[in-house]
Design a protein around this motif. Sequence first.
Motif, PDB file in Angstrom:
ATOM      1  N   ALA A 135     -28.193  58.623  29.202  1.00 50.70           N
ATOM      2  CA  ALA A 135     -27.691  57.661  28.210  1.00 50.70           C
ATOM      3  C   ALA A 135     -27.122  56.422  28.899  1.00 50.70           C
ATOM      4  N   ARG A 136     -26.398  56.620  29.984  1.00 51.48           N
ATOM      5  CA  ARG A 136     -25.811  55.500  30.731  1.00 51.48           C
ATOM      6  C   ARG A 136     -26.911  54.615  31.333  1.00 51.48           C
ATOM      7  N   ALA A 137     -27.922  55.220  31.931  1.00 46.15           N
ATOM      8  CA  ALA A 137     -29.041  54.463  32.504  1.00 46.15           C
ATOM      9  C   ALA A 137     -29.795  53.712  31.407  1.00 46.15           C
ATOM     10  N   LEU A 138     -29.979  54.352  30.253  1.00 48.27           N
ATOM     11  CA  LEU A 138     -30.649  53.697  29.133  1.00 48.27           C
ATOM     12  C   LEU A 138     -29.826  52.521  28.624  1.00 48.27           C
ATOM     13  N   GLU A 139     -28.530  52.701  28.519  1.00 50.23           N
ATOM     14  CA  GLU A 139     -27.641  51.626  28.076  1.00 50.23           C
ATOM     15  C   GLU A 139     -27.774  50.399  28.988  1.00 50.23           C
ATOM     16  N   GLU A 140     -27.812  50.631  30.287  1.00 53.04           N
ATOM     17  CA  GLU A 140     -27.960  49.531  31.242  1.00 53.04           C
ATOM     18  C   GLU A 140     -29.318  48.857  31.106  1.00 53.04           C
ATOM     19  N   ALA A 141     -30.387  49.636  30.942  1.00 51.72           N
ATOM     20  CA  ALA A 141     -31.737  49.085  30.799  1.00 51.72           C
ATOM     21  C   ALA A 141     -31.868  48.280  29.510  1.00 51.72           C
ATOM     22  N   VAL A 142     -31.283  48.773  28.435  1.00 50.36           N
ATOM     23  CA  VAL A 142     -31.322  48.073  27.141  1.00 50.36           C
ATOM     24  C   VAL A 142     -30.596  46.738  27.248  1.00 50.36           C
ATOM     25  N   ALA A 143     -29.424  46.738  27.876  1.00 48.17           N
ATOM     26  CA  ALA A 143     -28.659  45.497  28.052  1.00 48.17           C
ATOM     27  C   ALA A 143     -29.428  44.506  28.922  1.00 48.17           C
ATOM     28  N   ALA A 144     -30.041  44.992  29.998  1.00 52.92           N
ATOM     29  CA  ALA A 144     -30.804  44.120  30.896  1.00 52.92           C
ATOM     30  C   ALA A 144     -32.001  43.494  30.188  1.00 52.92           C
ATOM     31  N   ALA A 145     -32.566  44.205  29.220  1.00 55.32           N
ATOM     32  CA  ALA A 145     -33.718  43.693  28.469  1.00 55.32           C
ATOM     33  C   ALA A 145     -33.300  42.782  27.316  1.00 55.32           C
ATOM     34  N   GLY A 146     -31.990  42.657  27.073  1.00 55.85           N
ATOM     35  CA  GLY A 146     -31.489  41.746  26.043  1.00 55.85           C
ATOM     36  C   GLY A 146     -31.425  42.312  24.639  1.00 55.85           C
ATOM     37  N   PHE A 147     -31.479  43.629  24.494  1.00 54.76           N
ATOM     38  CA  PHE A 147     -31.395  44.240  23.170  1.00 54.76           C
ATOM     39  C   PHE A 147     -29.944  44.607  22.852  1.00 54.76           C
ATOM     40  N   THR A 148     -29.653  44.727  21.554  1.00 51.92           N
ATOM     41  CA  THR A 148     -28.311  45.086  21.105  1.00 51.92           C
ATOM     42  C   THR A 148     -28.306  46.514  20.558  1.00 51.92           C
ATOM     43  N   PRO A 149     -27.553  47.426  21.204  1.00 53.37           N
ATOM     44  CA  PRO A 149     -27.475  48.801  20.703  1.00 53.37           C
ATOM     45  C   PRO A 149     -26.772  48.858  19.347  1.00 53.37           C
ATOM     46  N   GLN A 150     -27.119  49.886  18.584  1.00 49.46           N
ATOM     47  CA  GLN A 150     -26.478  50.118  17.290  1.00 49.46           C
ATOM     48  C   GLN A 150     -26.009  51.574  17.266  1.00 49.46           C
ATOM     49  N   GLY A 151     -24.721  51.781  17.318  1.00 51.86           N
ATOM     50  CA  GLY A 151     -24.183  53.139  17.275  1.00 51.86           C
ATOM     51  C   GLY A 151     -24.378  53.893  18.576  1.00 51.86           C
ATOM     52  N   TYR A 152     -24.294  55.219  18.467  1.00 54.05           N
ATOM     53  CA  TYR A 152     -24.383  56.095  19.628  1.00 54.05           C
ATOM     54  C   TYR A 152     -25.830  56.509  19.893  1.00 54.05           C
ATOM     55  N   PRO A 153     -26.184  56.733  21.160  1.00 52.58           N
ATOM     56  CA  PRO A 153     -27.516  57.273  21.440  1.00 52.58           C
ATOM     57  C   PRO A 153     -27.585  58.733  20.995  1.00 52.58           C
ATOM     58  N   ARG A 154     -28.787  59.185  20.662  1.00 50.33           N
ATOM     59  CA  ARG A 154     -28.977  60.581  20.273  1.00 50.33           C
ATOM     60  C   ARG A 154     -29.821  61.292  21.334  1.00 50.33           C
ATOM     61  N   PHE A 155     -29.656  62.581  21.380  1.00 49.38           N
ATOM     62  CA  PHE A 155     -30.344  63.444  22.317  1.00 49.38           C
ATOM     63  C   PHE A 155     -31.440  64.144  21.528  1.00 49.38           C
ATOM     64  N   ALA A 156     -32.687  64.101  21.988  1.00 49.17           N
ATOM     65  CA  ALA A 156     -33.808  64.733  21.297  1.00 49.17           C
ATOM     66  C   ALA A 156     -34.361  65.861  22.171  1.00 49.17           C
ATOM     67  N   LEU A 157     -34.401  67.059  21.608  1.00 49.33           N
ATOM     68  CA  LEU A 157     -34.875  68.250  22.315  1.00 49.33           C
ATOM     69  C   LEU A 157     -36.217  68.661  21.718  1.00 49.33           C
TER      70      LEU A 157
END
Length: 177
Positions: A135-157
Amino acid sequence: MTEQQPYEVLGDFPGFELRLYPAHLTAQVTVHSVLSAAGSTAFRYLFGYISGQNTAGHDTPGPDAQIPMTAPVLLQPDSLAETYTVAFVLPASMSIDTAPTPDDPAVSLMVMPAARGAAVSFSGRWTDRNYLDHARALEEAVAAAGFTPQGYPRFALFDPPYKPWFLRRNEVVQPLL
């Protein structure tokens, strides 16, 4: 083969895939637990629902309809510490009007609107550390790409617990504005 939640790939970015998830129906339970135990805690309620602990509607045959298992199972953190909503994505053929009503009041049906998300797949165990690191790595990648997160990330199994950990498919999906 288990039906999987559909999505459209909108693009590939460093560290994630941008997806569009269509509107879908989930059966869900909110539990108070650590992440690594949330799925197990909620499973009996959700499995009971898809195994027939429900009341079929007028468009569904039989009094206790069995619903095929689909993938993934979603774990969504809540704003309260150690609180998660665990959801089974129901088959695409079901709607809120045709899905059986849960007999257990802990289980609720929820129509999820179409949404964009950044997703990263990985294998391994379902642990708090594994989720948080990805989740932390994804958060950094999303920010670097210029996107705005909405809420918490979810875990998919995507796989059952008896599948060897190194063969399991997991994802972290960050909803985006």
